[in-house]
Design a protein around this motif. Sequence first.
Motif, mmCIF file in Angstrom:
data_model
loop_
_atom_site.group_PDB
_atom_site.id
_atom_site.type_symbol
_atom_site.label_atom_id
_atom_site.label_comp_id
_atom_site.label_asym_id
_atom_site.label_seq_id
_atom_site.Cartn_x
_atom_site.Cartn_y
_atom_site.Cartn_z
ATOM 1 N N LEU A 147 0.945 -1.165 -0.085
ATOM 2 C CA LEU A 147 -0.018 0.081 -0.070
ATOM 3 C C LEU A 147 0.700 1.528 -0.068
ATOM 4 O O LEU A 147 0.347 2.236 -0.408
ATOM 5 C CB LEU A 147 -0.829 0.030 1.333
ATOM 6 N N GLN A 148 2.120 1.089 0.413
ATOM 7 C CA GLN A 148 2.920 2.298 0.416
ATOM 8 C C GLN A 148 3.493 2.974 -0.928
ATOM 9 O O GLN A 148 3.633 3.983 -0.999
ATOM 10 C CB GLN A 148 4.260 2.020 1.236
ATOM 11 N N GLU A 150 2.194 4.594 -4.047
ATOM 12 C CA GLU A 150 1.249 5.281 -4.530
ATOM 13 C C GLU A 150 0.811 4.533 -6.064
ATOM 14 O O GLU A 150 -0.466 4.433 -6.241
ATOM 15 C CB GLU A 150 1.694 6.622 -4.741
ATOM 16 N N CYS A 153 -1.010 1.325 -5.092
ATOM 17 C CA CYS A 153 -2.003 1.290 -4.061
ATOM 18 C C CYS A 153 -3.610 1.016 -4.434
ATOM 19 O O CYS A 153 -4.219 0.463 -3.749
ATOM 20 C CB CYS A 153 -1.924 2.814 -3.340
ATOM 21 N N ARG A 176 -3.125 2.185 9.425
ATOM 22 C CA ARG A 176 -2.324 2.565 8.490
ATOM 23 C C ARG A 176 -3.137 2.787 7.166
ATOM 24 O O ARG A 176 -2.752 3.835 6.426
ATOM 25 C CB ARG A 176 -1.763 1.176 8.097
ATOM 26 N N ASP A 179 -3.938 6.493 7.961
ATOM 27 C CA ASP A 179 -2.680 7.435 7.795
ATOM 28 C C ASP A 179 -2.436 7.801 6.231
ATOM 29 O O ASP A 179 -2.315 8.928 5.691
ATOM 30 C CB ASP A 179 -1.521 6.890 7.974
ATOM 31 N N LEU A 180 -2.819 6.636 5.549
ATOM 32 C CA LEU A 180 -2.781 6.964 4.013
ATOM 33 C C LEU A 180 -3.638 7.623 3.559
ATOM 34 O O LEU A 180 -3.499 8.713 2.671
ATOM 35 C CB LEU A 180 -2.881 5.638 3.274
ATOM 36 N N GLN A 181 -5.049 7.842 3.957
ATOM 37 C CA GLN A 181 -6.169 8.751 3.809
ATOM 38 C C GLN A 181 -5.740 10.073 4.136
ATOM 39 O O GLN A 181 -6.012 11.037 3.527
ATOM 40 C CB GLN A 181 -7.379 8.431 4.350
ATOM 41 N N LYS A 183 -2.740 11.327 4.048
ATOM 42 C CA LYS A 183 -1.583 11.662 3.371
ATOM 43 C C LYS A 183 -2.023 11.815 1.974
ATOM 44 O O LYS A 183 -1.785 13.128 1.194
ATOM 45 C CB LYS A 183 -0.563 10.730 3.331
ATOM 46 N N MET A 184 -3.173 10.763 1.511
ATOM 47 C CA MET A 184 -3.561 10.981 -0.046
ATOM 48 C C MET A 184 -4.955 11.536 -0.145
ATOM 49 O O MET A 184 -5.239 11.838 -1.370
ATOM 50 C CB MET A 184 -3.455 9.494 -0.690
ATOM 51 N N LEU A 190 -9.345 3.766 -0.932
ATOM 52 C CA LEU A 190 -9.074 3.588 0.886
ATOM 53 C C LEU A 190 -10.506 3.653 1.301
ATOM 54 O O LEU A 190 -10.624 2.823 2.087
ATOM 55 C CB LEU A 190 -8.348 4.866 0.828
#
Length: 707
Positions: A147-148, A150, A153, A176, A179-181, A183-184, A190
């Motif tokens: 998932l890290q 992009e 993902c 996790r 955190d991705l949400q 960030k992105m 997601l």
Amino acid sequence: MKQSSRTPKRPLEVDPKSQTDLSAWRKKGRTDPEKSSQNHQSRGGQKNDISQKNDVSGKNDSQEVSLEKALTYFEKADTVNTRLLKSLIPASVIPENSVVTAVSWLCTNKSSGSIQLLFLRWLITVFDFIDHKEQINALYGFFFSFLQDEKLCPYVCHVLYLLTRKENVKPFRVRRLLDLQAKMGMQPHLQALLSLYKLFCPELVTITLPTKTKTYFKSSEGPWKAAMNAVRQRNQGSTPLTQAAFLGTAQPQSRKRKWNTQLVLPASSARNSEVGTEKYCDLFSTDETFPVEQLQTFPQLLQNIHHLEFPSQMGSVLTNPLLLHYMNCVRDESIYLRLYYWMGQMLQEECTWCVVDNTNETEFKSFLETIYKAECFLQEGFSACEEFLYKSLPLWDGSCCRPEVLKLVSWIPLSSSPEIKSYLYGPLAQLFFTSSLYFKCSVLESLKELLENWLNCNVIDMDPEFHSLNTTLSGLVTVVADLIHFVGRLSTVGLRLEKNSTLLLFFILDFYETVCDMYLKYNLPLLILPPAGVFYPALLSMDSVTLNQLCYIMYRYRTNLVAAKENEESKKKILQFKFSNETYKEYNQYITAMVGCLWTSTVFQKDTHSQGLRMDEELLNKTLVKDFKTSFNIVYHPAMLGYSIDFLKQICPEDTTFNFKLIKGKRWDWYLEYLYAQGLEGLKVFIESSINRVSQASRRKAENVEA
């Protein structure tokens, strides 16, 4: 394949420049056709039989060497040709261990990012053809680690969405994703995983997610799916053995489109080829999973329900009653999610009025009919079907697949959201007002079934007192009221457009037969009377069936309202839901009009409804109609004239003038008995419940019979 007996197996020295293209080793092991032809012509003096033997021997040696080189190439390469990966088209089911091997290859850091992305896309496309998912699910953490990236993902989220079970939802994975949400941003892929996690473990995902159903993942694998369809068609058209191996059955299929092939249970595992089916004869007493293709009887389902191996092709569930029973008994949300994803894709790709190049209406009709039968079996609609209808109804012409589409409408979940008004009521109303009489009748029939399905599934076991402080019941009442008012508007305008058609009136009153009994039959504290634009055309109809139907409906309204009034007066605790005084007032106005019309001949004087029949006597005299007061009683009513004439023929056969004034006194009572004998039960129960004299006489008669 067996290794050559002449030389030991050795690594192939592969030129790095040619590693990404299979054409390099193909050219080395193949003779140029032009040079071969020239050499053959220059040796024209040699004997043909020797030449042929040499050619055959050289061809065999060349094929064997080429095969060895190909096998060695796959063992030793550190790169894979992209075109080769794109050509991995399954002809039948895919062994799970081959997928695990391919996934392990991703761990070697030899594959580029583009190859990894391509592999994930391929895995998503063929996911339903993998015979098992246990080992792949064990790699859940491995996929999650990607998932890290992009670029990967969205596709990793898609794979995880297909694999996720309740045991896969962990707090660290939720953190996790959040955190991705952050960030992105709020990405659809997601949202998909978070929504699924929240479904399984709502205590772990406490954030608010959009409730609107949407397509989380875009389908971009058209060429792959087309290639798979072509391979399947080729295999089905070959030999019965090949066909049975692919379909898991010896019965050929009449249609070959991709959705139809997925409605047949596939052979679920490669182990079936290793061991005989005898191993599973005593499977009831073991802990092993039960192959779904061997599920034949309901007792088998009951004995193996906790270790049933569900099919990889979710479409096959729709045509298997035992698997539908399983879905009803075991509320596994992951099964519904897989079915939702598959069905949504198929409906989107097969819709004949949304897809330009899809003109096969017969096959799409069959698909919709299959879905509808499954919904009837489960007694609930599919959310993917609801989403499809909301998207496609605004584009629908009302003609293509009309019966099938309207059947699916009858299973749409009712809601108070604006979507149902914008995407269901709006398009249906537009088509209703501009289409034929028969289309109008079909829509009304569908909406009646929608109301009945919803009532049967949601409120039949409710207790209004228990839910008196529950706002959920208020919401249920609201959505049903919205539907009834919508049908009332359609009916009023439709009758004007169709000049009070008897056929249309039948379907309208059929809908209100359900509405009039909601309080007693379905335990829902709601009664809505038909609008005046429906009531009066039915009351003045020239058809006796319509009049009889209206009488029965008004009788049931009275029964429900009386029961509601008695419950309100007998309850010590004040209920939250009461019928409005306006409901009682409107009912009394309708009853006054009906009694004045059919019995007392005072409808023109006593009808108090704002849209009723009350008129000044001066205006009535200008019509030059004799005896206008009695124009609509049960003797002179246009719907009853045929019965009146037939009755007079029986009691006064010598009278040829048809003097209806003879029907009075005892003959009036005889006439009533005659009408009841003709099957007019609706008229009978209405008169006996609304006319005191008749009601008292009926009770005395019943008492005498009992005595």
